[in-house]
Design a protein around this motif. Structure first.
Motif, PDB file in Angstrom:
ATOM      1  N   SER A   5     -54.029 -42.216 -22.539  1.00  0.00           N
ATOM      2  CA  SER A   5     -53.741 -43.636 -23.480  1.00  0.00           C
ATOM      3  C   SER A   5     -52.631 -44.297 -23.030  1.00  0.00           C
ATOM      4  CB  SER A   5     -53.610 -42.992 -25.094  1.00  0.00           C
ATOM      5  OG  SER A   5     -54.573 -42.544 -25.689  1.00  0.00           O
ATOM      6  N   PRO A   6     -52.671 -45.625 -23.108  1.00  0.00           N
ATOM      7  CA  PRO A   6     -51.575 -46.451 -22.476  1.00  0.00           C
ATOM      8  C   PRO A   6     -50.383 -46.462 -23.502  1.00  0.00           C
ATOM      9  CG  PRO A   6     -53.425 -47.818 -23.428  1.00  0.00           C
ATOM     10  CD  PRO A   6     -53.904 -46.406 -23.470  1.00  0.00           C
ATOM     11  N   GLU A   7     -49.475 -46.758 -23.073  1.00  0.00           N
ATOM     12  CA  GLU A   7     -48.200 -46.924 -24.013  1.00  0.00           C
ATOM     13  C   GLU A   7     -48.155 -48.424 -24.600  1.00  0.00           C
ATOM     14  OE1 GLU A   7     -46.572 -44.401 -24.686  1.00  0.00           O
ATOM     15  OE2 GLU A   7     -47.107 -43.150 -23.204  1.00  0.00           O
ATOM     16  N   VAL A   8     -48.651 -48.690 -25.724  1.00  0.00           N
ATOM     17  CA  VAL A   8     -48.847 -50.073 -26.538  1.00  0.00           C
ATOM     18  C   VAL A   8     -47.782 -50.146 -27.187  1.00  0.00           C
ATOM     19  CG1 VAL A   8     -50.271 -51.409 -27.658  1.00  0.00           C
ATOM     20  CG2 VAL A   8     -51.385 -49.776 -25.951  1.00  0.00           C
ATOM     21  N   VAL A   9     -47.118 -51.371 -27.342  1.00  0.00           N
ATOM     22  CA  VAL A   9     -45.995 -51.626 -28.015  1.00  0.00           C
ATOM     23  C   VAL A   9     -46.252 -52.980 -28.690  1.00  0.00           C
ATOM     24  CG1 VAL A   9     -43.467 -52.341 -28.247  1.00  0.00           C
ATOM     25  CG2 VAL A   9     -44.171 -50.622 -26.562  1.00  0.00           C
ATOM     26  N   VAL A  10     -46.118 -52.838 -30.109  1.00  0.00           N
ATOM     27  CA  VAL A  10     -46.542 -54.123 -30.723  1.00  0.00           C
ATOM     28  C   VAL A  10     -45.332 -54.903 -30.575  1.00  0.00           C
ATOM     29  CG1 VAL A  10     -46.919 -55.107 -33.150  1.00  0.00           C
ATOM     30  CG2 VAL A  10     -47.993 -53.124 -32.634  1.00  0.00           C
ATOM     31  N   CYS A  11     -45.416 -56.120 -29.892  1.00  0.00           N
ATOM     32  CA  CYS A  11     -44.200 -56.787 -29.660  1.00  0.00           C
ATOM     33  C   CYS A  11     -44.527 -58.533 -29.352  1.00  0.00           C
ATOM     34  CB  CYS A  11     -43.439 -56.412 -28.334  1.00  0.00           C
ATOM     35  SG  CYS A  11     -44.457 -56.237 -26.907  1.00  0.00           S
ATOM     36  N   ASP A  12     -43.592 -59.261 -29.250  1.00  0.00           N
ATOM     37  CA  ASP A  12     -43.811 -60.635 -28.934  1.00  0.00           C
ATOM     38  C   ASP A  12     -43.463 -60.815 -27.421  1.00  0.00           C
ATOM     39  OD1 ASP A  12     -43.832 -63.231 -28.913  1.00  0.00           O
ATOM     40  OD2 ASP A  12     -42.416 -63.637 -30.507  1.00  0.00           O
ATOM     41  N   ASN A  13     -44.385 -61.567 -26.919  1.00  0.00           N
ATOM     42  CA  ASN A  13     -44.066 -61.957 -25.393  1.00  0.00           C
ATOM     43  C   ASN A  13     -43.058 -63.035 -25.282  1.00  0.00           C
ATOM     44  OD1 ASN A  13     -45.211 -61.937 -22.511  1.00  0.00           O
ATOM     45  ND2 ASN A  13     -45.215 -64.184 -22.929  1.00  0.00           N
ATOM     46  N   ALA A  14     -42.461 -63.475 -26.295  1.00  0.00           N
ATOM     47  CA  ALA A  14     -41.475 -64.474 -26.103  1.00  0.00           C
ATOM     48  C   ALA A  14     -40.410 -63.914 -26.142  1.00  0.00           C
ATOM     49  CB  ALA A  14     -41.611 -65.709 -27.274  1.00  0.00           C
ATOM     50  N   MET A  15     -40.032 -62.610 -26.712  1.00  0.00           N
ATOM     51  CA  MET A  15     -38.874 -61.816 -27.048  1.00  0.00           C
ATOM     52  C   MET A  15     -39.343 -60.164 -26.463  1.00  0.00           C
ATOM     53  SD  MET A  15     -37.583 -63.283 -30.489  1.00  0.00           S
ATOM     54  CE  MET A  15     -38.981 -63.131 -31.392  1.00  0.00           C
ATOM     55  N   PRO A  16     -39.633 -60.211 -25.157  1.00  0.00           N
ATOM     56  CA  PRO A  16     -39.922 -58.667 -24.720  1.00  0.00           C
ATOM     57  C   PRO A  16     -39.043 -57.707 -25.104  1.00  0.00           C
ATOM     58  CG  PRO A  16     -39.334 -60.330 -23.010  1.00  0.00           C
ATOM     59  CD  PRO A  16     -39.286 -61.170 -24.167  1.00  0.00           C
ATOM     60  N   PRO A  17     -39.428 -56.728 -25.331  1.00  0.00           N
ATOM     61  CA  PRO A  17     -38.372 -55.560 -25.556  1.00  0.00           C
ATOM     62  C   PRO A  17     -38.113 -54.862 -24.461  1.00  0.00           C
ATOM     63  CG  PRO A  17     -40.548 -55.037 -26.444  1.00  0.00           C
ATOM     64  CD  PRO A  17     -40.711 -56.323 -25.839  1.00  0.00           C
ATOM     65  N   TRP A  18     -38.829 -54.867 -23.306  1.00  0.00           N
ATOM     66  CA  TRP A  18     -38.730 -54.005 -21.985  1.00  0.00           C
ATOM     67  C   TRP A  18     -37.424 -53.972 -21.591  1.00  0.00           C
ATOM     68  CZ3 TRP A  18     -43.189 -51.614 -22.880  1.00  0.00           C
ATOM     69  CH2 TRP A  18     -44.140 -52.159 -23.429  1.00  0.00           C
ATOM     70  N   ARG A  19     -37.065 -52.850 -21.206  1.00  0.00           N
ATOM     71  CA  ARG A  19     -35.503 -52.804 -20.562  1.00  0.00           C
ATOM     72  C   ARG A  19     -35.520 -53.404 -19.423  1.00  0.00           C
ATOM     73  NH1 ARG A  19     -32.860 -46.939 -20.594  1.00  0.00           N
ATOM     74  NH2 ARG A  19     -33.036 -47.473 -22.887  1.00  0.00           N
ATOM     75  N   GLY A  20     -34.599 -54.055 -18.813  1.00  0.00           N
ATOM     76  CA  GLY A  20     -34.565 -54.661 -17.513  1.00  0.00           C
ATOM     77  C   GLY A  20     -33.996 -53.481 -16.575  1.00  0.00           C
ATOM     78  N   VAL A  21     -34.637 -53.898 -15.242  1.00  0.00           N
ATOM     79  CA  VAL A  21     -34.431 -52.959 -14.466  1.00  0.00           C
ATOM     80  C   VAL A  21     -34.030 -53.821 -13.017  1.00  0.00           C
ATOM     81  CG1 VAL A  21     -35.014 -51.048 -12.514  1.00  0.00           C
ATOM     82  CG2 VAL A  21     -35.826 -50.955 -14.922  1.00  0.00           C
ATOM     83  N   ALA A  22     -32.828 -53.596 -12.362  1.00  0.00           N
ATOM     84  CA  ALA A  22     -32.493 -54.727 -11.130  1.00  0.00           C
ATOM     85  C   ALA A  22     -33.521 -54.795 -10.125  1.00  0.00           C
ATOM     86  CB  ALA A  22     -31.273 -54.150 -10.775  1.00  0.00           C
ATOM     87  N   ARG A  23     -33.983 -53.978  -9.926  1.00  0.00           N
ATOM     88  CA  ARG A  23     -35.143 -54.027  -8.686  1.00  0.00           C
ATOM     89  C   ARG A  23     -36.801 -54.095  -9.117  1.00  0.00           C
ATOM     90  NH1 ARG A  23     -32.856 -55.818  -4.492  1.00  0.00           N
ATOM     91  NH2 ARG A  23     -34.696 -54.948  -3.342  1.00  0.00           N
ATOM     92  N   GLY A  24     -36.640 -54.081 -10.399  1.00  0.00           N
ATOM     93  CA  GLY A  24     -38.004 -54.230 -10.963  1.00  0.00           C
ATOM     94  C   GLY A  24     -38.650 -52.706 -11.221  1.00  0.00           C
ATOM     95  N   TRP A  25     -39.597 -52.721 -12.185  1.00  0.00           N
ATOM     96  CA  TRP A  25     -40.141 -51.467 -12.351  1.00  0.00           C
ATOM     97  C   TRP A  25     -41.703 -51.211 -12.586  1.00  0.00           C
ATOM     98  CZ3 TRP A  25     -42.555 -50.804 -17.658  1.00  0.00           C
ATOM     99  CH2 TRP A  25     -42.403 -51.983 -18.424  1.00  0.00           C
ATOM    100  N   LEU A  26     -42.285 -52.560 -12.465  1.00  0.00           N
ATOM    101  CA  LEU A  26     -43.639 -52.746 -12.577  1.00  0.00           C
ATOM    102  C   LEU A  26     -44.431 -53.072 -11.148  1.00  0.00           C
ATOM    103  CD1 LEU A  26     -44.323 -54.670 -15.811  1.00  0.00           C
ATOM    104  CD2 LEU A  26     -44.764 -52.318 -15.458  1.00  0.00           C
ATOM    105  N   ASP A  27     -45.401 -52.382 -11.051  1.00  0.00           N
ATOM    106  CA  ASP A  27     -46.131 -52.532  -9.764  1.00  0.00           C
ATOM    107  C   ASP A  27     -47.387 -53.956  -9.601  1.00  0.00           C
ATOM    108  OD1 ASP A  27     -45.231 -50.447  -7.910  1.00  0.00           O
ATOM    109  OD2 ASP A  27     -45.959 -49.207  -9.215  1.00  0.00           O
ATOM    110  N   PHE A  28     -47.560 -54.103 -10.978  1.00  0.00           N
ATOM    111  CA  PHE A  28     -48.359 -54.944 -11.184  1.00  0.00           C
ATOM    112  C   PHE A  28     -48.418 -55.401 -12.687  1.00  0.00           C
ATOM    113  CE2 PHE A  28     -51.082 -51.316 -11.397  1.00  0.00           C
ATOM    114  CZ  PHE A  28     -51.514 -51.478 -12.627  1.00  0.00           C
ATOM    115  N   ILE A  29     -48.934 -56.875 -13.018  1.00  0.00           N
ATOM    116  CA  ILE A  29     -49.163 -57.206 -14.233  1.00  0.00           C
ATOM    117  C   ILE A  29     -50.428 -57.996 -14.264  1.00  0.00           C
ATOM    118  CG2 ILE A  29     -48.253 -58.764 -16.205  1.00  0.00           C
ATOM    119  CD1 ILE A  29     -45.522 -58.253 -15.209  1.00  0.00           C
ATOM    120  N   ILE A  30     -51.346 -57.544 -15.046  1.00  0.00           N
ATOM    121  CA  ILE A  30     -52.813 -58.161 -15.147  1.00  0.00           C
ATOM    122  C   ILE A  30     -52.942 -58.585 -16.558  1.00  0.00           C
ATOM    123  CG2 ILE A  30     -55.156 -57.996 -14.583  1.00  0.00           C
ATOM    124  CD1 ILE A  30     -54.609 -55.423 -12.742  1.00  0.00           C
ATOM    125  N   THR A  31     -53.160 -59.866 -16.866  1.00  0.00           N
ATOM    126  CA  THR A  31     -53.509 -60.176 -18.281  1.00  0.00           C
ATOM    127  C   THR A  31     -54.234 -61.638 -18.405  1.00  0.00           C
ATOM    128  OG1 THR A  31     -52.123 -60.830 -20.086  1.00  0.00           O
ATOM    129  CG2 THR A  31     -51.399 -61.842 -18.083  1.00  0.00           C
TER     130      THR A  31
END
Length: 571
Positions: A386-412
């Motif tokens: 199962s994916p990790e799904v967070v009920v959140c707002d894209n205008a105020m993303p809750p994801w923690r920032g990482v200096a060098r990035g943490w995602l390999d891809f974004i598809i939407t």
């Protein structure tokens, strides 16, 4: 065929997909990049564009047939990859060329001589060939065979493609009689890899992997679930691989997540509408049997619910569980559902279900006992984590920032107001202020999310969260009137001269005034629509993201959408 530098050349044959034909080169280049072949090295001829109407392109693959098979294993739009034996303007030229290649003909004999079996696949692009015409072509090719070949139409060892390519743009109308123009070219080649069920009639043919995930077979769907084939095209454009981290910030019912999960990625997702995630009214059961099987495979046990293990299964089931079956605690925890606390008398008490549950589940007791229509059921159906799904707002993303990035891809596939409105958390200041009585059950109000603001937030988040070289693949809605030089404000009624948004285009207040110039076929070859150099003006830009490619899908109502691929520049 051998190129000058010693590499092997192959003819990639595409399926003429009515909706996604323009995306064929974008997907092919992304898959070649996974093999370490750049777009400049890939093509043995001039680099093609969407303006090309041909269903085939000549490529150079350093890995030979192994690379060809890897591409077909993942591609959605590649029909087959051929080793070209000869080509020309007519079949007599092909026969003469093959007979003149004495040494090559001896080498090719290994694919034709017994005990190997062969099959001739006579196809035509741009024209429907009659059986008499196919027979005549095979008779013309007779001198290429020794006569001892074993033919097997069901399970051949070697498939030879006998291909004619005709022009699609012709003044000759097929309903007035047969086309008499000669083909643009004819090709004879051996299939080294097949895709899109080109061998679906054969006993041991290569099948399309994505047919398993067809929407008609999926347990749970939503009104805006993305088409299955487009989901896999987008996953291929992002180069999704196992052990990568990926995300969809507008996941909806998880159509894109299923395609990513197929390739073994670890997934995160965001969604602002809790009803979609929980399966309340928005989602619905498409494949009841699959949904029930998925539920049983995750711990559906018979017997009453223990008092200590009382849960909010009623919320997910859109009702109360029956006496014949109940959810196991492990399954509910796997979905991340909170556990209700038993009351003082020891009996479980589920909170009252709000009047926003799934209507179909409410009417069907079998669905009620099976656990509802949440998006996680689809992952259980296919055996994916199962994916990790967070009920959140894209205008105020809750994801923690990482200096060098943490995602390999974004598809939407962001919402753009046609079938699903774009919303963000906020309050309309003109409306009455609301006093929050119960914070734990309060759902924040939402306001309209502008198209430009949404795109800016998405690109800003991608630039911050993608690792160097990470891919962003998303869909951008476009008004075809802008490409064709048509003033949409003058076309739509009651617009008061303002440029309409996509919702107003589809649902004008005074009704739609149909403009015949905007009735564009999805298979159009109009240069004004297919010129990729014009897309840059319609695609949102970010200084940290490099545009790799874009291709157009024509929709109804004078609308379309661009499939856009971007890459994070090195920091």
């Amino acid at each position: 065929m051998a190129s000058k530098d010693g590499g092997r050349e192959f003819l990639v044959l595409f399926a003429h997909h009515n909706m996604y034909f323009n995306m064929r080169f974008q997907e092919l280049q992304a898959l070649a990049a996974l093999l370490g072949v750049s777009a400049q090295e890939l093509y043995a001829e001039a680099k093609p564009t969407a303006l090309s109407a041909s269903m085939a392109v000549l490529v150079r693959l350093p890995g030979g047939e192994a690379d060809a098979k890897k591409i077909c294993e993942r591609s959605v739009l590649v029909k087959a990859i051929l080793e070209v034996w000869a080509q020309g303007s007519q079949w007599t030229e092909v026969v003469e060329a093959c007979l003149a290649q004495t040494e090559l003909r001896r080498q090719r004999r290994q694919y034709l001589a017994p005990p190997r079996s062969i099959c001739l696949r006579v196809e035509s692009f741009g024209k429907t060939m009659t059986m008499e015409e196919k027979t005549a072509v095979m008779e013309t090719l007779r001198p290429l065979f020794d006569g001892d070949e074993v033919v097997d139409l069901r399970d051949p060892d070697t498939t030879l493609w006998v291909l004619e390519e005709h022009s699609h743009r012709s003044d000759e109308k097929t309903h007035l009689g047969k086309r008499t123009r000669p083909p643009q070219r004819v090709v004879l080649g051996r299939q080294v890899a097949g895709g899109r069920s080109t061998d679906k009639k054969l006993k041991s043919g290569e099948k399309c992997f994505f047919h398993r995930y067809d929407l008609s077979k999926r347990a749970v769907l939503g009104p805006t679930t993305l088409d299955n084939e487009l989901s896999f095209i987008m996953a291929n454009c992002a180069g999704v691989r196992s052990r990568q981290l990926g995300m969809d910030p507008f996941c909806g019912t998880g159509g894109l997540l299923i395609a990513m999960a197929h390739f073994g990625a670890k997934l995160f997702a965001g969604e602002i509408d809790i009803r979609v995630v929980r399966g309340w009214r928005i989602a619905y059961t498409k494949n009841k049997a699959a949904m029930l099987d998925a539920a049983r495979s995750r711990g559906l046990a018979k017997g009453p619910i223990p008092a200590a293990d009382a849960t909010q299964a009623a919320n997910e089931c859109s009702g109360s569980c029956d006496s014949a079956s109940s959810w196991s605690l492990q399954y509910l925890r796997g979905l991340g559902l909170p556990l209700a606390v038993a009351d003082g008398a020891g009996a479980s008490k589920a909170p009252k279900q709000p009047n926003n549950h799934n209507a179909k589940a409410e009417k069907d007791p079998a669905l009620t006992s099976a656990g509802g229509c949440n998006i996680f059921t689809n992952f259980v159906q296919y055996g994916f984590p199962s994916p990790e799904v967070v009920v959140c707002d894209n205008a105020m993303p809750p994801w923690r920032g990482v200096a060098r990035g943490w995602l390999d891809f974004i598809i939407t596939d962001p919402p753009y107001g046609v079938r699903a409105g774009a919303k963000k958390s906020g309050r309309d200041e003109t409306k009455k202020q609301v006093v929050i009585q119960d914070v734990s059950n309060y759902i924040p109000s939402k306001v309209s999310y502008g198209e430009e603001e949404l795109s800016e937030d998405l690109l800003t988040f991608a630039a911050a969260s993608l690792v160097d070289g990470g891919k962003l693949v998303f869909l951008v809605p476009v008004d075809l009137a802008d490409f064709l030089g048509i003033d949409r404000a003058a076309v739509e009624q009651d617009n008061e001269g303002a440029r309409p948004n996509f919702h107003d285009i589809c649902h004008p207040k005074a009704g739609r005034k149909k403009d015949p110039r905007l009735c564009v076929s999805e298979t159009t070859r109009d240069p004004l629509l297919l010129d990729e150099s014009r897309y840059v003006d319609f695609i949102p830009q970010h200084g940290s993201l490099q545009l790799l490619g874009a291709s157009l899908q024509v929709l109804s109502g004078g609308l379309g959408r661009l499939l856009v691929t971007m890459q994070r520049r090195p920091r």
